[in-house]
Write a protein that holds these residues in place. Sequence first.
Motif, PDB file in Angstrom:
ATOM      1  N   ASN A   1       1.026  -1.338  -0.138  1.00 32.63           N
ATOM      2  CA  ASN A   1      -0.051   0.178   0.402  1.00 32.63           C
ATOM      3  C   ASN A   1       0.778   1.130   0.046  1.00 32.63           C
ATOM      4  N   GLU A   2       2.173   1.418  -0.589  1.00 33.72           N
ATOM      5  CA  GLU A   2       2.892   2.521  -0.805  1.00 33.72           C
ATOM      6  C   GLU A   2       3.341   2.758   0.471  1.00 33.72           C
ATOM      7  N   ARG A   3       3.042   2.154   2.429  1.00 37.11           N
ATOM      8  CA  ARG A   3       3.734   2.628   2.883  1.00 37.11           C
ATOM      9  C   ARG A   3       4.807   1.458   4.087  1.00 37.11           C
ATOM     10  N   VAL A   4       5.716   1.783   4.293  1.00 37.20           N
ATOM     11  CA  VAL A   4       6.906   1.295   4.064  1.00 37.20           C
ATOM     12  C   VAL A   4       6.972   1.068   6.073  1.00 37.20           C
ATOM     13  N   ILE A   5       6.567   0.536   6.510  1.00 37.23           N
ATOM     14  CA  ILE A   5       6.413   0.452   7.873  1.00 37.23           C
ATOM     15  C   ILE A   5       7.022  -0.720   8.785  1.00 37.23           C
TER      16      ILE A   5
END
Lengths: 310, 310
Positions: free
Chosen positions: A151-155
């Motif tokens: 989802n284009e979030r590097v967490i």
Amino acid sequence: MISCTEYIPAYSEFFTYLDETYGKEELDRFWEYHFAPTGKGIRLINFLKAEGLKGCYTYWSAALKEEAADVTIYLNEKAGWFMTDMHKCPSKGKLLKLKDEFGFVPYHSYCMHCDGYRAAVEQVGLKYMYDFVGCDRAACRLIIYDPKVFNERVIVDENTKILDIRASENEYYHLDFHRSMNSVINYVGENHGISAVEDYLGRYTRNVCLKQMTDIETRGIDAIADKIRDTYEKEKSPDAVELVRDGGKLTVNVKYCPGVKYLKDTGRIVSPWYRYTTEVVMKALSEKAGVSFKMLSYDEETGAACYTFE
Amino acid sequence: MISCTEFIPAYSELFTYLEDNYGRAEVDRFWKYLFEPTGNGIPLINFVKKEGIRGCFSYWSGTLTEEASDCTIYLNEKAGWFMNVMYKCPSKGRLLKLKDEIGIEPYHDYCLHCDCYRAAIEQVGLKYMYNFQGVDHAACSLIIYDPKVFDGRIIIDENTEKLEVRASENEYFHRDFHSSMNMGIHYLGENYGLTVVEDYLARYTKNVYRKEIADIEKGGIDAIADKICDTYEKEKSPDAVELVRDGARLTVNVKYCPAVKHLKATGRVVSPWYRYTTEVVMETLAKAAGASFKMLSYDEENGAACYTFE
């Protein structure tokens, strides 16, 4: 044989040679050939096919340990992303060190070859984003993701696997560089013939080996003998070579070539041009030492050889 | 008015308040509201509509300079990418500092609100990839790209614009935080009413002004006067306030509210709940001093007010 521990400057010199001699397009063709995800060359594709995104982690966690990188590797399969945060790339770091030591000039776009892994990654439907900012100080960042999941979030969360690799904790010894050297020399031989193979290897010897052998003109054959012993020591195969000094003559008996052994053990086809990584390098050393060189025998099957300096 | 220089802990406290009272989903709803690219709130959308990907550079180079960040901002319009590498985020850095100083806990997912700029970016057809790795030490990175142009490679070349922003070279003074405060308090008031507005602002005051409250408990009304003077100094508007000490009474005449002035000047609608950022905070401070507080007048038009402590 060029030791796998000495491969990186040979790689950089090859890029420079191709660019200078045939233009950048030819270097791009080489990279395309070198990184082609056939399953027989660079093994990333095999890991990706077997494990999907996790294959990135499996492949690079081993390769970057062997290369003694300073890097943090992340994998979050659930969120569909993999990342390497390279704090100090061992390859570019080595080239920068050689630059400081004796003025070696790394290929200006050396780091760009790492974009070649993209071919394997995209073949299995993953996406590849490379951040080359920082490569002037041997740092870079790579994100590979599954576009169906990410989802284009590097967490970094409880599903994130983190591996910190520190150069100080690992030995620099990546045998698979022999595969790359084999690929390099096969490409230049098949596409440009023996004179190009000789040109390139002669250039490598002059620009790298001889810059490190500052005593070759004064010590002659003894300096060459030291260099050969050092190469097989680095290769962890001192048993593979025997040196006999007889008056003004040095006879080198190579019982087997560790490079060839590794290539065979891993199911690779040894290039018919591979022998020249010994022959041309040794000849160039002999010329600098002011002695003659003779290749008396070379066994394509094992890389066993006999050659003399006099 | 809460000074724009004191907005960040108010922001963090609002996230915590919403989650504690209404659950995590409510924080997401608030973020959606706050970052909605209407053109009247966070101005990023106006920049990207006007300038495309360059608008990212124009917007953040302004705000991150005002926020005294430590970051490097890159733009390569030709290659279709923008990147911000944040070494030390002024907001998260401030929260971590407050944690050390007074033990106030930042909202656990504080940094995730920055993902919400995505709404503006995606509205104009760009893509937004946020790397939150490093937020525990106030670092992060953001890549925005044009999917029609970007080839997955971040390379610094002759077309790359680069701006180094250093905290040490800039003053921390970002007036537009008043808009975020205005929207935060409006959201709370419109959705939950006055009791909740009061509850949140009292909580903010008690948690964030711990040091000031300790001083006020000892120093009484004089310490409140110091706090008010400090707020208007920080706001660079000492002329906006006049304090009159008459025996046991402190009368505060606010000629205009610098925040309301900024909101009006930038075309924003001032929330009817905004006045409570003065009223509730002052009342809470008065209680700490054991004094009474009276709001005698408040002009919605310019935020001019008169209030007393006794």
